[in-house]
Design a protein around this motif. Structure first.
Motif, PDB file in Angstrom:
ATOM      1  N   HIS A 102       0.841  -1.344   0.043  1.00  0.00           N
ATOM      2  CA  HIS A 102      -0.189   0.135  -0.052  1.00  0.00           C
ATOM      3  C   HIS A 102       0.963   1.001  -0.073  1.00  0.00           C
ATOM      4  O   HIS A 102       0.678   2.256  -0.647  1.00  0.00           O
ATOM      5  N   CYS A 105       2.811   1.522  -3.406  1.00  0.00           N
ATOM      6  CA  CYS A 105       1.728   1.793  -4.463  1.00  0.00           C
ATOM      7  C   CYS A 105       1.644   3.440  -4.346  1.00  0.00           C
ATOM      8  O   CYS A 105       1.573   4.384  -5.500  1.00  0.00           O
ATOM      9  N   SER A 121       1.824  -7.350  -8.240  1.00  0.00           N
ATOM     10  CA  SER A 121       1.807  -7.611  -6.884  1.00  0.00           C
ATOM     11  C   SER A 121       2.049  -9.271  -6.640  1.00  0.00           C
ATOM     12  O   SER A 121       1.097 -10.054  -7.308  1.00  0.00           O
ATOM     13  N   GLU A 145      -5.252  -9.347  -1.797  1.00  0.00           N
ATOM     14  CA  GLU A 145      -5.991  -9.439  -3.204  1.00  0.00           C
ATOM     15  C   GLU A 145      -7.168  -8.491  -2.922  1.00  0.00           C
ATOM     16  O   GLU A 145      -7.738  -7.834  -4.055  1.00  0.00           O
ATOM     17  N   HIS A 148      -6.037  -4.935  -3.681  1.00  0.00           N
ATOM     18  CA  HIS A 148      -6.018  -4.629  -5.230  1.00  0.00           C
ATOM     19  C   HIS A 148      -7.047  -4.798  -6.024  1.00  0.00           C
ATOM     20  O   HIS A 148      -7.121  -4.039  -7.202  1.00  0.00           O
ATOM     21  N   ARG A 152      -7.680  -1.867  -8.309  1.00  0.00           N
ATOM     22  CA  ARG A 152      -8.053  -2.138 -10.060  1.00  0.00           C
ATOM     23  C   ARG A 152      -9.127  -1.120 -10.443  1.00  0.00           C
ATOM     24  O   ARG A 152      -9.054  -0.359 -11.529  1.00  0.00           O
ATOM     25  N   VAL A 162      -3.773  -3.544 -13.001  1.00  0.00           N
ATOM     26  CA  VAL A 162      -3.312  -4.007 -11.551  1.00  0.00           C
ATOM     27  C   VAL A 162      -3.360  -5.511 -11.704  1.00  0.00           C
ATOM     28  O   VAL A 162      -4.658  -6.099 -11.920  1.00  0.00           O
ATOM     29  N   LEU A 164      -2.481  -9.552  -9.888  1.00  0.00           N
ATOM     30  CA  LEU A 164      -1.861 -10.423  -9.027  1.00  0.00           C
ATOM     31  C   LEU A 164      -1.189 -11.614  -9.477  1.00  0.00           C
ATOM     32  O   LEU A 164      -1.942 -12.503 -10.087  1.00  0.00           O
TER      33      LEU A 164
END
Length: 261
Positions: A102, A105, A121, A145, A148, A152, A162, A164
């Motif tokens: 976080h 980002c 990530s 997750e 994100h 996203r 974005v 994963l």
């Protein structure tokens, strides 16, 4: 036009180091980071730019001159039965695996938005298949997750993808770190079987097929260069199948599998 640039956290070993090498081989400008930059000497020698970065602190990214991809890889696994994991260790797990990405980002998004770049990530199968003795780690990856997924949607109109990447067991130094985290706990006799399983664990690696750091790095790179990357990129067909099944298998069945493992 200058070469594209990538920032990789946790590049001192394992997936992070393999990822930095993968981007470097493809001609990217690589900013490899770790808490101790002396651990990055070999990457410096190869021509990567290396920097000190501790994801538990707000990062200074003033060294960046443009950014096309951010790879959030820094993380660790706090293993142990949840009753034995002190609250401060749970906080530390989330400080690295959730608050860390976080922080990075937030610092990197202005540059990524300018470039229409990508956040990649490293998550884990553990986010979808939590198992005994790893509740803190599994929870941190599940939280990553969800974090994100929201990010996203928030960045959709700003041109930032974005992604994963979801590996299963990986052949890295992760296991050695896990052993240290277990050794730091005060084990309860009620969980002897859980500790024994993790100290001599081979079953999950055989079941899901342990992959290599290079294979994960290839998946990260594929996400970075794709014009329309998927939201999630499982590494290997076994992990893909396990994540798919986790959506439909009843909880009671999953618990039976834990007894077998």
């Amino acid at each position: 036009m200058s070469d594209p640039a990538v920032l990789v956290t946790g590049a001192s070993s394992g997936i992070g180091r393999a990822t930095a090498n993968r981007f470097h081989e493809a001609g990217w400008r690589v900013h490899a980071t770790a808490r101790d930059p002396t651990d990055l000497a070999d990457l410096t020698a190869r021509g990567c730019e290396t920097h000190a970065l501790d994801v538990t602190e707000d990062p200074d990214l003033s060294f960046l001159d443009g950014l096309d991809c951010l790879v959030n890889n820094a993380g660790f696994g706090q293993y142990g039965p949840l009753e034995d994991v002190p609250v401060e260790r749970l906080r530390r797990q989330f400080a690295v695996n959730l608050s860390g990405p976080h922080r990075v980002c937030r610092a990197a998004l202005p540059a990524l938005c300018d470039a229409g770049g990508t956040v990649v990530s490293v998550s884990s199968l553990a986010a979808h298949a939590p198992f005994p003795g790893a509740g803190a780690y599994c929870a941190s990856k599940a939280a990553l997750e969800a974090h994100h997924d929201a990010m996203r949607a928030e960045l959709f109109d700003r041109g930032v993808d974005v992604v994963l990447v979801q590996p299963g067991p990986v052949e890295t130094g992760f296991r050695a770190r896990r052993e240290r985290e277990l050794a730091a706990l005060s084990p309860s006799a009620a969980y002897t079987d859980v500790y024994d399983r993790h100290r001599g664990e081979t079953t999950r690696g055989a079941l899901f097929g342990a992959t290599t750091a290079d294979e994960v790095a290839d998946a990260v790179f594929a996400a970075a260069v794709s014009p329309d990357p998927p939201a999630r990129l499982p590494v290997g067909w076994r992990v893909r199948a396990a994540i798919t099944l986790s959506r439909f298998v009843p909880d009671a069945w999953r618990e039976r599998v834990y007894e077998w493992l």
